[in-house]
Design a protein around this motif. Sequence first.
Motif, PDB file in Angstrom:
ATOM      1  N   UNK A  40      -5.628  -5.823 -14.041  1.00  0.00           N
ATOM      2  CA  UNK A  40      -5.423  -6.593 -13.148  1.00  0.00           C
ATOM      3  C   UNK A  40      -4.114  -7.307 -12.715  1.00  0.00           C
ATOM      4  N   UNK A  41      -3.436  -7.321 -13.789  1.00  0.00           N
ATOM      5  CA  UNK A  41      -2.124  -7.800 -13.784  1.00  0.00           C
ATOM      6  C   UNK A  41      -1.190  -6.892 -13.027  1.00  0.00           C
ATOM      7  N   UNK A  42      -1.406  -5.764 -13.481  1.00  0.00           N
ATOM      8  CA  UNK A  42      -0.498  -4.610 -12.913  1.00  0.00           C
ATOM      9  C   UNK A  42      -0.918  -4.096 -11.557  1.00  0.00           C
ATOM     10  N   UNK A  43      -2.021  -4.383 -11.234  1.00  0.00           N
ATOM     11  CA  UNK A  43      -2.464  -4.371  -9.696  1.00  0.00           C
ATOM     12  C   UNK A  43      -1.882  -5.308  -9.148  1.00  0.00           C
ATOM     13  N   UNK A  44      -1.877  -6.592  -9.365  1.00  0.00           N
ATOM     14  CA  UNK A  44      -1.220  -7.648  -8.643  1.00  0.00           C
ATOM     15  C   UNK A  44       0.189  -7.443  -8.501  1.00  0.00           C
ATOM     16  N   UNK A  45       0.947  -6.943  -9.438  1.00  0.00           N
ATOM     17  CA  UNK A  45       2.200  -6.414  -9.418  1.00  0.00           C
ATOM     18  C   UNK A  45       2.529  -5.357  -8.455  1.00  0.00           C
ATOM     19  N   UNK A  46       1.644  -4.565  -8.379  1.00  0.00           N
ATOM     20  CA  UNK A  46       2.076  -3.154  -7.448  1.00  0.00           C
ATOM     21  C   UNK A  46       1.641  -3.870  -6.031  1.00  0.00           C
ATOM     22  N   UNK A  47       0.525  -4.325  -5.951  1.00  0.00           N
ATOM     23  CA  UNK A  47       0.205  -4.840  -4.455  1.00  0.00           C
ATOM     24  C   UNK A  47       1.269  -5.795  -3.954  1.00  0.00           C
ATOM     25  N   UNK A  48       1.896  -6.768  -4.607  1.00  0.00           N
ATOM     26  CA  UNK A  48       3.119  -7.561  -4.273  1.00  0.00           C
ATOM     27  C   UNK A  48       4.213  -6.962  -3.889  1.00  0.00           C
ATOM     28  N   UNK A  49       4.706  -5.526  -4.597  1.00  0.00           N
ATOM     29  CA  UNK A  49       5.632  -4.883  -4.237  1.00  0.00           C
ATOM     30  C   UNK A  49       5.439  -4.035  -2.907  1.00  0.00           C
ATOM     31  N   UNK A  50       4.269  -3.456  -3.044  1.00  0.00           N
ATOM     32  CA  UNK A  50       3.782  -2.927  -1.700  1.00  0.00           C
ATOM     33  C   UNK A  50       3.977  -3.725  -0.496  1.00  0.00           C
ATOM     34  N   UNK A  51       3.400  -4.806  -0.616  1.00  0.00           N
ATOM     35  CA  UNK A  51       3.282  -5.910   0.393  1.00  0.00           C
ATOM     36  C   UNK A  51       4.730  -6.149   0.912  1.00  0.00           C
ATOM     37  N   UNK A  52       5.664  -6.261   0.040  1.00  0.00           N
ATOM     38  CA  UNK A  52       7.067  -6.678   0.249  1.00  0.00           C
ATOM     39  C   UNK A  52       7.730  -5.424   1.085  1.00  0.00           C
ATOM     40  N   UNK A  53       7.570  -4.401   0.443  1.00  0.00           N
ATOM     41  CA  UNK A  53       8.296  -3.167   1.344  1.00  0.00           C
ATOM     42  C   UNK A  53       7.749  -2.701   2.509  1.00  0.00           C
ATOM     43  N   UNK A 203       9.853   9.251 -12.199  1.00  0.00           N
ATOM     44  CA  UNK A 203       8.562   9.273 -13.142  1.00  0.00           C
ATOM     45  C   UNK A 203       8.971   8.657 -14.383  1.00  0.00           C
ATOM     46  N   UNK A 204      10.282   8.938 -14.878  1.00  0.00           N
ATOM     47  CA  UNK A 204      10.690   8.288 -16.117  1.00  0.00           C
ATOM     48  C   UNK A 204      11.056   6.830 -15.797  1.00  0.00           C
ATOM     49  N   UNK A 205      11.465   6.556 -14.638  1.00  0.00           N
ATOM     50  CA  UNK A 205      11.768   4.987 -14.166  1.00  0.00           C
ATOM     51  C   UNK A 205      10.121   4.338 -14.143  1.00  0.00           C
ATOM     52  N   UNK A 206       9.391   4.940 -13.498  1.00  0.00           N
ATOM     53  CA  UNK A 206       7.879   4.454 -13.399  1.00  0.00           C
ATOM     54  C   UNK A 206       7.514   4.147 -14.801  1.00  0.00           C
ATOM     55  N   UNK A 207       7.509   5.182 -15.723  1.00  0.00           N
ATOM     56  CA  UNK A 207       6.830   5.006 -16.875  1.00  0.00           C
ATOM     57  C   UNK A 207       7.406   3.758 -17.833  1.00  0.00           C
ATOM     58  N   UNK A 208       8.857   3.853 -17.501  1.00  0.00           N
ATOM     59  CA  UNK A 208       9.711   3.070 -18.482  1.00  0.00           C
ATOM     60  C   UNK A 208       8.996   1.360 -17.887  1.00  0.00           C
ATOM     61  N   UNK A 209       8.963   1.321 -16.622  1.00  0.00           N
ATOM     62  CA  UNK A 209       8.432   0.020 -16.058  1.00  0.00           C
ATOM     63  C   UNK A 209       7.223  -0.441 -16.673  1.00  0.00           C
ATOM     64  N   UNK A 210       6.223   0.677 -16.639  1.00  0.00           N
ATOM     65  CA  UNK A 210       4.850   0.540 -17.207  1.00  0.00           C
ATOM     66  C   UNK A 210       5.078  -0.118 -18.759  1.00  0.00           C
ATOM     67  N   UNK A 211       5.994   0.938 -19.404  1.00  0.00           N
ATOM     68  CA  UNK A 211       6.086   0.285 -21.040  1.00  0.00           C
ATOM     69  C   UNK A 211       6.626  -0.983 -21.048  1.00  0.00           C
ATOM     70  N   UNK A 212       7.430  -1.468 -20.392  1.00  0.00           N
ATOM     71  CA  UNK A 212       8.002  -2.695 -20.495  1.00  0.00           C
ATOM     72  C   UNK A 212       7.031  -3.798 -20.049  1.00  0.00           C
ATOM     73  N   UNK A 213       6.396  -3.494 -19.052  1.00  0.00           N
ATOM     74  CA  UNK A 213       5.218  -4.729 -18.324  1.00  0.00           C
ATOM     75  C   UNK A 213       4.109  -4.521 -19.714  1.00  0.00           C
ATOM     76  N   UNK A 214       3.609  -3.459 -20.072  1.00  0.00           N
ATOM     77  CA  UNK A 214       2.658  -3.591 -21.247  1.00  0.00           C
ATOM     78  C   UNK A 214       3.134  -4.404 -22.592  1.00  0.00           C
ATOM     79  N   UNK A 215       4.205  -4.059 -22.819  1.00  0.00           N
ATOM     80  CA  UNK A 215       4.938  -4.746 -24.153  1.00  0.00           C
ATOM     81  C   UNK A 215       5.015  -6.309 -23.769  1.00  0.00           C
TER      82      UNK A 215
END
Length: 378
Positions: A40-53, A203-215
């Motif tokens: 849910x937190x990741x979905x909220x974050x993605x939706x927020x960025x999509x909305x801004x862009x 792809x590496x940037x997206x995975x790095x963001x996911x890694x940081x967010x998960x931690x």
Amino acid sequence: MPDNSIAAAVPRSIQSFLLLTPGEWRDLFSSRHHPRLFQRERARFILSRVRIIAALLAILAPFRLAVDDLLLPRHLFILLDSGRIIAAVAFAVLAFFCRCSPTQRHARLAMVLLFLIPSLFFLFSHVLLAHARLYGAAEYFDKYTYLPFILMASVGVFPTALLEALAFTLSLLTVFALPLWLRQDPRILPELIDLALVASVSTLAAMSQLQSMKRLFVQSSTDPLTGLFNRRAGEDLLALLFAQAERHPHSLSIAMLDVDNFKGVNDNWGHETGDQVLQEIAQLLQSGVRMGDAVIRWGGEEFVVVMPYANAEQAQARLEEILDGHTLRRPDGQPIGMSGGIAELQAKSGKSWGDLVKLADNRMYHVKTNGKGRVISE
């Protein structure tokens, strides 16, 4: 490849090089096993960025109308900028859509639409301008070839797992290669190599963001002593599961558990022993519940067990099996008991998850004052 063998397929030396902790590779490979609360937190974050862009693109897209009017023949201007206006309206609708509930499904759909709209406009403009006589404006419209690279790089803006990022980048590669391939353009190979390079970095940037967010999520939502959800994260999870149970009616049971005579453990053998007892209880509960259930350290020696798709009788039977089948003992050999109360989501149980927790808490205290060592559901 089965999920439980994914980590084994990645050598430890590579995991160490990528700064991956044990078990982290699975969550970076696929989002399938992400905890519900993190989803849910990741979905909220993605939706927020999509909305801004999407909102920015909706506002900025029409600004090129004046330039197109100066550089294009009238018939091309009408066609191209009709497509541009349609794209701007689509972005505006997408920005409004992103106010929906934060679920993985909605987040993925929003990302697909965010990349689909400009991709379709790219194909449309490419076909429209491919054989048009642009005279001195050809250099201006050559900048449309930058769009594939911009979109490909934009994948890295979102915290996505490897499989998700690959799905987006490979789809974009296919879309952008299509016009060059149809025209048998000799630039197709170097263009694809450059795009593949950008796709790899994204792809590496997206995975790095996911890694940081998960931690960060784990650090903020986990009780450091027991490794269970802390109370703040537990309240968020209860709110989520309660809303899901009401939206798509199904059973939901909550158990409040308290360690009997825990103060005596701390007083007689010290807080270090008390901490060890709490860790053992947390491990016992966590290993005994079903996948999909959640164990929360509510505070002190109190624990909350959340069981979706289980009625009160099923929850009571499961907890009794866990507690009766594995006896924990104090340093003097005496067994450590637990008292608990269970509440099931029903019409009379209240209108919020807080009412459900309060009912389970009241039943637990009834046990505490009437003999201890039991779990009741009414």
